[in-house]
Design a protein around this motif. Structure first.
Motif, short mmCIF file in Angstrom:
data_model
loop_
_atom_site.label_atom_id
_atom_site.label_comp_id
_atom_site.label_asym_id
_atom_site.label_seq_id
_atom_site.Cartn_x
_atom_site.Cartn_y
_atom_site.Cartn_z
N LEU A 124 -36.20 39.48 -9.49
CA LEU A 124 -36.18 39.73 -10.93
C LEU A 124 -35.00 39.01 -11.58
O LEU A 124 -35.13 38.44 -12.68
N LEU A 125 -33.84 39.05 -10.92
CA LEU A 125 -32.67 38.37 -11.46
C LEU A 125 -32.91 36.87 -11.56
O LEU A 125 -32.56 36.24 -12.56
N LYS A 126 -33.52 36.28 -10.55
CA LYS A 126 -33.80 34.85 -10.60
C LYS A 126 -34.73 34.51 -11.76
O LYS A 126 -34.54 33.49 -12.44
N GLU A 127 -35.71 35.35 -12.02
CA GLU A 127 -36.60 35.14 -13.16
C GLU A 127 -35.84 35.23 -14.47
O GLU A 127 -36.05 34.42 -15.39
N MET A 128 -34.94 36.22 -14.58
CA MET A 128 -34.14 36.39 -15.80
C MET A 128 -33.22 35.19 -16.02
O MET A 128 -33.03 34.75 -17.17
N ASP A 147 -34.11 28.67 -20.05
CA ASP A 147 -35.23 28.07 -20.77
C ASP A 147 -35.13 28.32 -22.28
O ASP A 147 -35.70 27.55 -23.07
N ARG A 148 -34.41 29.36 -22.67
CA ARG A 148 -34.19 29.65 -24.10
C ARG A 148 -32.96 28.93 -24.65
O ARG A 148 -32.58 29.13 -25.80
N GLY A 149 -32.32 28.10 -23.82
CA GLY A 149 -31.18 27.32 -24.30
C GLY A 149 -29.83 27.82 -23.84
O GLY A 149 -28.80 27.25 -24.20
N GLY A 150 -29.81 28.90 -23.05
CA GLY A 150 -28.56 29.39 -22.51
C GLY A 150 -28.14 28.58 -21.29
O GLY A 150 -28.80 27.61 -20.90
N ALA A 151 -27.03 28.98 -20.68
CA ALA A 151 -26.54 28.31 -19.47
C ALA A 151 -25.98 29.35 -18.52
O ALA A 151 -25.48 30.39 -18.95
N ILE A 152 -26.07 29.06 -17.23
CA ILE A 152 -25.56 29.96 -16.20
C ILE A 152 -24.74 29.17 -15.19
O ILE A 152 -25.16 28.11 -14.72
N PHE A 153 -23.56 29.69 -14.89
CA PHE A 153 -22.68 29.11 -13.88
C PHE A 153 -22.37 30.23 -12.89
O PHE A 153 -21.80 31.26 -13.26
N PHE A 154 -22.80 30.06 -11.63
CA PHE A 154 -22.62 31.15 -10.68
C PHE A 154 -22.28 30.64 -9.29
O PHE A 154 -22.69 29.55 -8.90
N SER A 155 -21.50 31.44 -8.60
CA SER A 155 -21.17 31.12 -7.21
C SER A 155 -22.12 31.87 -6.29
O SER A 155 -22.62 32.94 -6.62
N THR A 156 -22.38 31.29 -5.13
CA THR A 156 -23.24 31.95 -4.15
C THR A 156 -23.00 31.38 -2.76
O THR A 156 -22.63 30.22 -2.60
N ARG A 197 -33.73 32.07 -15.05
CA ARG A 197 -34.53 30.93 -15.50
C ARG A 197 -34.95 31.10 -16.95
O ARG A 197 -34.88 30.15 -17.75
N GLU A 198 -35.37 32.30 -17.34
CA GLU A 198 -35.78 32.55 -18.72
C GLU A 198 -34.62 32.37 -19.68
O GLU A 198 -34.79 31.81 -20.77
N LEU A 207 -15.82 19.92 -14.51
CA LEU A 207 -17.26 20.15 -14.45
C LEU A 207 -17.79 20.32 -15.87
O LEU A 207 -17.06 20.77 -16.76
N GLN A 208 -19.06 20.00 -16.06
CA GLN A 208 -19.71 20.22 -17.35
C GLN A 208 -21.07 20.87 -17.11
O GLN A 208 -21.89 20.35 -16.35
N ILE A 209 -21.27 22.02 -17.75
CA ILE A 209 -22.54 22.75 -17.66
C ILE A 209 -23.20 22.68 -19.03
O ILE A 209 -22.62 23.11 -20.03
N MET A 210 -24.39 22.13 -19.08
CA MET A 210 -25.10 21.92 -20.33
C MET A 210 -26.05 23.07 -20.64
O MET A 210 -26.47 23.80 -19.74
N PRO A 211 -26.43 23.24 -21.93
CA PRO A 211 -27.45 24.23 -22.27
C PRO A 211 -28.74 23.98 -21.48
O PRO A 211 -29.15 22.85 -21.28
N GLY A 212 -29.34 25.07 -21.00
CA GLY A 212 -30.57 24.96 -20.24
C GLY A 212 -30.37 24.82 -18.74
O GLY A 212 -31.35 24.82 -17.99
N GLU A 213 -29.12 24.74 -18.28
CA GLU A 213 -28.85 24.51 -16.86
C GLU A 213 -28.44 25.77 -16.12
O GLU A 213 -27.63 26.56 -16.60
N ILE A 214 -29.00 25.92 -14.92
CA ILE A 214 -28.48 26.86 -13.93
C ILE A 214 -27.64 26.04 -12.97
O ILE A 214 -28.15 25.15 -12.29
#
Length: 238
Positions: A170-174, A180-189, A176-177, A22-29
């Motif tokens: 609030l977590l969902k907003e955090m 949007d600043r160039g970070g990346a998030i990889f999460f299970s749900t 996305r923010e 898998l590849q997760i790019m900057p800016g991606e959830i």
């Protein structure tokens, strides 16, 4: 940001993760979906360095987790599915401990603690021992600690479990923010409706094997993510 190449992990004779890439790019959830025991937690723990894996390569921001583990860990934060925190500490002591680990200056840490504790309405409880916290309060504290050092990559295992609706929003907003600043998030749900609305990309894993991945549109088409997931879960293994 995160590149997983041919990850393979065995527990004895059991193949928990089977040649996963898998590849997760900057800016991606990026959402990670699968039934219990599919290999999600094993994959996440391999990424953050908790588990050693048998084959493959994982890089974070271009650095190998095997060759440069400390550099990789400086750039990431991890929230496990069950926030096992230090119960003997108070909330504020724990956050300062995390800030010390990542060498966050006092002025910056105080500002961030104040900001996120206020957001999650936890400020008045920071003086209490963590042993007195509910599961939801511990989850909020774990989230605050993950955001403390402004990591490039945030890894989360079922982060919405135990959160009330307001905290989940609030977590969902955090999230996305952060991206949007160039970070990346990889999460299970397991909350497919959340994944469908929140994620830029999603991967579905079954019995350790990646069976579908891509943008939300590529994965689900005109159907719902729940329908696609249930259909793929019913497909027998070859």
């Amino acid at each position: 940001m995160l590149n997983i190449e041919h990850l393979t992990k065995r527990y004895g004779d059991k193949l928990a993760v089977d040649d996963l890439s898998l590849q997760i790019m900057p800016g991606e959830i990026y959402g990670f979906i699968g039934h219990n025991g599919a290999g999600k937690t094993t994959t996440l723990k391999s990424v953050v360095g908790i588990l050693q894996f048998d084959q493959g390569k994982i890089t974070i921001d271009g650095k190998s987790t095997m060759d440069s583990p400390l550099e990789c860990k400086k750039n990431l934060a991890y929230i496990p599915d069950n926030p096992d925190l230090y119960d003997f500490m108070s909330g504020i002591r724990y956050l300062n401990f995390i800030a010390d680990v990542f060498e966050i200056p006092v002025s910056e840490r105080n500002e961030r603690i104040r900001k996120y504790a206020d957001i999650f309405e936890l400020t008045d409880d920071l003086a209490l021992p963590i042993s007195a916290y509910s599961h939801g309060m511990k989850q909020k504290l774990a989230i605050i600690s993950a955001w403390m050092h402004s990591p490039k990559l945030i890894i989360m295992d079922e982060p919405f479990v135990g959160l009330d609706p307001k905290a989940a929003h609030l977590l969902k907003e955090m999230m996305r923010e952060h991206c949007d600043r160039g970070g990346a998030i990889f999460f299970s749900t397991h909350v497919l409706e959340v994944a469908e609305k929140l994620c830029d990309k999603v991967a579905i894993i079954k019995q350790g094997k990646l069976i579908k991945s891509g943008t939300m549109e590529e994965v689900k088409g005109d159907a719902s993510l729940e329908d696609v997931f249930l259909e793929l879960e019913e497909v027998p293994e070859c």
